[in-house]
Every structure is written in C-alpha cells, then in structure tokens.
Design an enzyme around this catalytic site. Structure first.
Site, PDB file in Angstrom:
ATOM      1  N   GLU A  81       0.828  -1.196   0.000  1.00 30.74           N
ATOM      2  CA  GLU A  81       0.000   0.000   0.000  1.00 30.74           C
ATOM      3  C   GLU A  81       0.868   1.253   0.000  1.00 30.74           C
ATOM      4  O   GLU A  81       1.940   1.280   0.611  1.00 30.74           O
ATOM      5  CB  GLU A  81      -0.917   0.000   1.226  1.00 30.74           C
ATOM      6  CG  GLU A  81      -1.853  -1.181   1.205  1.00 30.74           C
ATOM      7  CD  GLU A  81      -2.919  -1.121   2.292  1.00 30.74           C
ATOM      8  OE1 GLU A  81      -3.017  -0.092   2.990  1.00 30.74           O
ATOM      9  OE2 GLU A  81      -3.642  -2.107   2.428  1.00 30.74           O
ATOM     10  N   CYS A 102       5.947  -6.850   7.504  1.00 27.40           N
ATOM     11  CA  CYS A 102       7.043  -6.329   8.332  1.00 27.40           C
ATOM     12  C   CYS A 102       7.357  -7.340   9.437  1.00 27.40           C
ATOM     13  O   CYS A 102       6.439  -7.890  10.046  1.00 27.40           O
ATOM     14  CB  CYS A 102       6.642  -4.992   8.943  1.00 27.40           C
ATOM     15  SG  CYS A 102       7.950  -4.271   9.959  1.00 27.40           S
ATOM     16  N   CYS A 106       5.121  -4.516  15.632  1.00 24.94           N
ATOM     17  CA  CYS A 106       4.665  -3.542  16.634  1.00 24.94           C
ATOM     18  C   CYS A 106       3.190  -3.809  16.917  1.00 24.94           C
ATOM     19  O   CYS A 106       2.409  -4.071  15.990  1.00 24.94           O
ATOM     20  CB  CYS A 106       4.847  -2.119  16.122  1.00 24.94           C
ATOM     21  SG  CYS A 106       6.565  -1.733  15.704  1.00 24.94           S
ATOM     22  N   CYS A 109       0.162  -1.971  15.073  1.00 26.44           N
ATOM     23  CA  CYS A 109       0.295  -1.816  13.622  1.00 26.44           C
ATOM     24  C   CYS A 109      -0.259  -3.022  12.864  1.00 26.44           C
ATOM     25  O   CYS A 109       0.118  -4.166  13.129  1.00 26.44           O
ATOM     26  CB  CYS A 109       1.763  -1.621  13.290  1.00 26.44           C
ATOM     27  SG  CYS A 109       2.095  -1.564  11.535  1.00 26.44           S
ATOM     28  N   GLY A 152       6.511  -1.565   6.539  1.00 29.91           N
ATOM     29  CA  GLY A 152       7.891  -2.020   6.681  1.00 29.91           C
ATOM     30  C   GLY A 152       8.812  -1.074   7.420  1.00 29.91           C
ATOM     31  O   GLY A 152       8.535   0.106   7.551  1.00 29.91           O
ATOM     32  N   SER A 184      11.429   7.103   8.333  1.00 34.13           N
ATOM     33  CA  SER A 184      10.940   6.868   9.692  1.00 34.13           C
ATOM     34  C   SER A 184      11.330   5.455  10.123  1.00 34.13           C
ATOM     35  O   SER A 184      10.970   4.478   9.467  1.00 34.13           O
ATOM     36  CB  SER A 184       9.415   7.021   9.712  1.00 34.13           C
ATOM     37  OG  SER A 184       8.930   6.719  10.987  1.00 34.13           O
ATOM     38  N   SER A 207      10.384   6.387  15.572  1.00 35.93           N
ATOM     39  CA  SER A 207       9.160   6.021  16.291  1.00 35.93           C
ATOM     40  C   SER A 207       9.534   5.709  17.728  1.00 35.93           C
ATOM     41  O   SER A 207      10.142   4.671  17.993  1.00 35.93           O
ATOM     42  CB  SER A 207       8.522   4.788  15.646  1.00 35.93           C
ATOM     43  OG  SER A 207       8.104   5.101  14.349  1.00 35.93           O
ATOM     44  N   HIS A 209       7.291   6.381  20.855  1.00 34.01           N
ATOM     45  CA  HIS A 209       6.047   5.834  21.401  1.00 34.01           C
ATOM     46  C   HIS A 209       6.033   5.522  22.903  1.00 34.01           C
ATOM     47  O   HIS A 209       4.982   5.122  23.423  1.00 34.01           O
ATOM     48  CB  HIS A 209       5.594   4.591  20.626  1.00 34.01           C
ATOM     49  CG  HIS A 209       5.479   4.832  19.148  1.00 34.01           C
ATOM     50  ND1 HIS A 209       5.003   6.008  18.612  1.00 34.01           N
ATOM     51  CD2 HIS A 209       5.775   4.043  18.084  1.00 34.01           C
ATOM     52  CE1 HIS A 209       5.022   5.936  17.291  1.00 34.01           C
ATOM     53  NE2 HIS A 209       5.493   4.764  16.943  1.00 34.01           N
ATOM     54  N   ASN A 283      -4.689   5.101  15.491  1.00 31.72           N
ATOM     55  CA  ASN A 283      -5.778   4.715  14.597  1.00 31.72           C
ATOM     56  C   ASN A 283      -6.132   3.261  14.856  1.00 31.72           C
ATOM     57  O   ASN A 283      -5.265   2.402  14.836  1.00 31.72           O
ATOM     58  CB  ASN A 283      -5.335   4.912  13.154  1.00 31.72           C
ATOM     59  CG  ASN A 283      -5.028   6.358  12.880  1.00 31.72           C
ATOM     60  OD1 ASN A 283      -5.892   7.211  12.915  1.00 31.72           O
ATOM     61  ND2 ASN A 283      -3.751   6.666  12.649  1.00 31.72           N
ATOM     62  N   CYS A 324      -1.608   6.034   9.824  1.00 33.63           N
ATOM     63  CA  CYS A 324      -0.441   5.353  10.409  1.00 33.63           C
ATOM     64  C   CYS A 324      -0.847   4.064  11.094  1.00 33.63           C
ATOM     65  O   CYS A 324      -1.772   4.033  11.899  1.00 33.63           O
ATOM     66  CB  CYS A 324       0.229   6.260  11.429  1.00 33.63           C
ATOM     67  SG  CYS A 324       1.214   7.499  10.667  1.00 33.63           S
TER      68      CYS A 324
HETATM   69  S1  SF4 Z   1       4.981   0.200  12.835  1.00 35.58           S
HETATM   70 FE1  SF4 Z   1       6.470   0.048  11.176  1.00 35.58          FE
HETATM   71  S2  SF4 Z   1       8.100  -1.198  12.062  1.00 35.58           S
HETATM   72 FE2  SF4 Z   1       6.335  -1.511  13.385  1.00 35.58          FE
HETATM   73  S3  SF4 Z   1       5.308  -3.361  12.554  1.00 35.58           S
HETATM   74 FE3  SF4 Z   1       4.379  -1.563  11.586  1.00 35.58          FE
HETATM   75  S4  SF4 Z   1       5.490  -1.309   9.670  1.00 35.58           S
HETATM   76 FE4  SF4 Z   1       6.748  -2.611  11.004  1.00 35.58          FE
END
Ligand code: SF4
Length: 331
Positions: A81, A102, A106, A109, A152, A184, A207, A209, A283, A324
């Site tokens: 995407e 990825c 995380c 995500c 990724g 990033s 990132s 967080h 999100n 995001c």
């Molecule tokens: S936030 Fe970025 S590094 Fe973390 S799982 Fe998602 S795509 Fe991978």
C-alpha cells in the site's frame, strides 16, 4: 517495472533513445508507450510488449478528499500500500512502503500482523511514487515530498531505499529534492548511523512511542533488542554528523503511554535543541484505544511547558485504513 531491463532493451538502439525513454517515463509521465511518438512504431510496440508502463493498482479515496490510498499489485502478485496525502497549498506527500509486510510486529500496527514477506526492490519503491506522479499530473500538480512511513521498517531494506532516493532525486527522474525525503525508523541504530554517513540531507524520524524501555518493549518488540540508551547513542551520532533536526513520533495510546508522568519522562529525553516530538493519534487496528483529545492537549502542554518542541499531526485517511499503522495490503 525493472529499469535495468529497459536499459537492456534499448542497448541496441542509439544512445539518445534511453534518455528519450526516461523523459517519457519521468517527465512526460506517459502511462503507455503508445504515447511515445518520438519512437518509431516498431520500437514502441517492442517496449509495449517487453517493458509495459502500466501500474496495476486499486485506488481508495478518503471522504475529506485529502488522502488517496492505492493497493499496488507487484509482479509476483504480492500487494503493498502507498498513500498520497495532500496538504492545503497543493503540497503532496507520498507515503511509500519499503517491504511487503514487516517482521517487527509492533502491537499497534496492522502491517506487523502480516508478518514479513520480502523486501521491495528500488524499482518497486520508485513505481509507487511514479503512480502518484501520474495521478497528480492530471491535476497539474506534482509529488513534493516522500516519507518512508508505509509498510515495513526502511532500515531493514537500507540499500534499496537509498538507491530509490538517489534515483528519484536525480534531474532526469522526478527530481525530488533530498531535503524532501524522510525516513521513519522503529529504531534500528545501525541504520541511523549509516544514514548519518550519507552525503544527502535526508530527514530522520524515530518512532519512540514510550519514554521508558519497559513500555516501549511492550509496544514494539524491537525495543528489547535496542534499548533507549543504544537508540539515543545512534541518534546523537546522527546529530553530530548532520546537525539536522530529528523528529520523534509518539503515538498516544489510552492508559499505556499518555500519563502526565510519561509526558515528564519524555521531556527529559528531549534534551537537544534539534529534537522535535510529533504526537500522533492512534488509529484503531484493534489492539488498543486512542487517547482522548483532552489527554492529547494535556500531554502536549506538559511537553511545551518543559521547553520541548512539539507538534500534533493531522491523521490522514483513517476512513480508508490509510492512516499510520493501518496499512495491511488488503483490498
Ligand atoms: S509500525 Fe512500522 S516497524 Fe512496526 S510493525 Fe508496523 S510497519 Fe513494522
């Protein structure tokens, strides 16, 4: 598209044909060789067959008209995407993916849930941008900047993302200025240090967080491998080498990382003038709940009171799962 293949096809032609082909692809932004009328018919037909310019993608448009997401199908049928974000004043930023899926997983995500499939080639990264360059041409606009914040971890595909940036930056390509690229990272120290050595003024975002190792490791498994001390040592190296700002992304998640105490802890970490915090709203991907707007304001005010440079980012395209953490390569 495999741009080496284009060079191979044109190797038997006069040298200027390759320059003409690049002009057609990256300047005239033609979607088909049929439109390349500077070429003889036979060559157009050969290119149409052996190096087609079509890009297979499905578009999704947000209701506010500011975000377009594509799900792009690669030659091996895998999908990635890419998101176009349009800011008032006709600034257009493309958020590109660097891998399919990825491996970093995380917790907030959707991409991480997919697992890792493979790295994208430099050409596949360029193709994502080319799609939107064509899209914007019809509106008499262009791609102004690029962020590696899609699917990724870019530094796990370092060579290909840098190759793509170098190509997109050149005059005979889309000629996007080096300062308009941002990478990033979830916090890969070796990647940050390598970027510090590049002779290009590329922006770095990290990132973060969470302001402590324990909370960070809960949200981002990669933090177990690279604790904050190691991460900040790499960032400081980057600062020393480049004197460029570093943006720390901070996704506010209800009752996980949004307390007053955590804002104070974060303030202590932000101890350099060139550090900037960017607060993001979470999100929904299922795992957590977003912090309330009041909490965001309070968190931001504590940072400001402590002298930290802080912004809160508009969230693009949540209604089309383009924001995001929502990219998952699903149609
Ligand atoms: S936030 Fe970025 S590094 Fe973390 S799982 Fe998602 S795509 Fe991978």
């Amino acid at each position: 598209m495999n741009f080496n293949k284009l060079a191979q096809i044109l190797a038997v032609e006069p040298k200027y044909r390759l320059a003409q082909a690049k002009q057609a692809i990256f300047k005239d932004l033609i979607p088909s060789w049929v439109q390349a009328t500077v070429f003889p018919l036979a060559l157009r037909q050969k290119l149409q067959k052996d190096f087609p310019l079509s890009i297979s993608a499905k578009e999704f448009h947000s209701q506010d008209g500011r975000t377009v997401k594509i799900v792009l199908e690669l030659d091996d049928r895998l999908k990635v995407e890419t998101v176009l974000m349009s800011y008032p004043g006709r600034r257009n930023t493309v958020c590109v993916s660097s891998t399919v899926g990825c491996p970093l997983k995380c917790l907030f995500c959707a991409t991480g849930e997919l697992g890792f499939k493979r790295n994208l080639t430099a050409d596949e990264i360029i193709t994502q941008v080319l799609y939107f360059a064509r899209y914007l041409k019809d509106k008499k606009q262009r791609v102004n900047s690029l962020v590696f914040m899609g699917m990724g971890e870019p530094f796990l595909n370092y060579d290909n993302i840098i190759a793509a940036i170098r190509t997109l930056n050149t005059k005979d390509n889309l000629h996007i200025g080096a300062r308009h690229f941002s990478i990033s990272t979830a916090g890969i120290p070796s990647g940050i240090k390598r970027l510090a050595e590049e002779k290009m003024e590329i922006n770095l975002a990290v990132s973060l967080h969470a302001p402590d190792d324990q909370t960070r490791a809960r949200l981002m498994p990669v933090a177990r491998q690279y604790p904050l001390a190691q991460l900040f040592a790499a960032v400081d190296y980057y600062l020393k080498k480049t004197s460029r700002k570093v943006m720390f992304e901070y996704l506010l998640i209800k009752a996980v990382n949004d307390s007053d105490e955590q804002a104070r802890q974060l303030s202590l970490l932000m101890n350099k003038k060139l550090y900037l915090v960017n607060l993001l709203t979470y999100n929904l991907t299922g795992a957590f709940e977003p912090s309330s707007p009041e909490r965001l304001t309070r968190f931001q005010s504590i940072l400001k009171k402590n002298g930290v440079a802080v912004t809160a980012r508009y969230s693009f395209g949540a209604d089309i799962s383009a924001a995001c953490g929502q990219l998952a390569g699903r149609i």
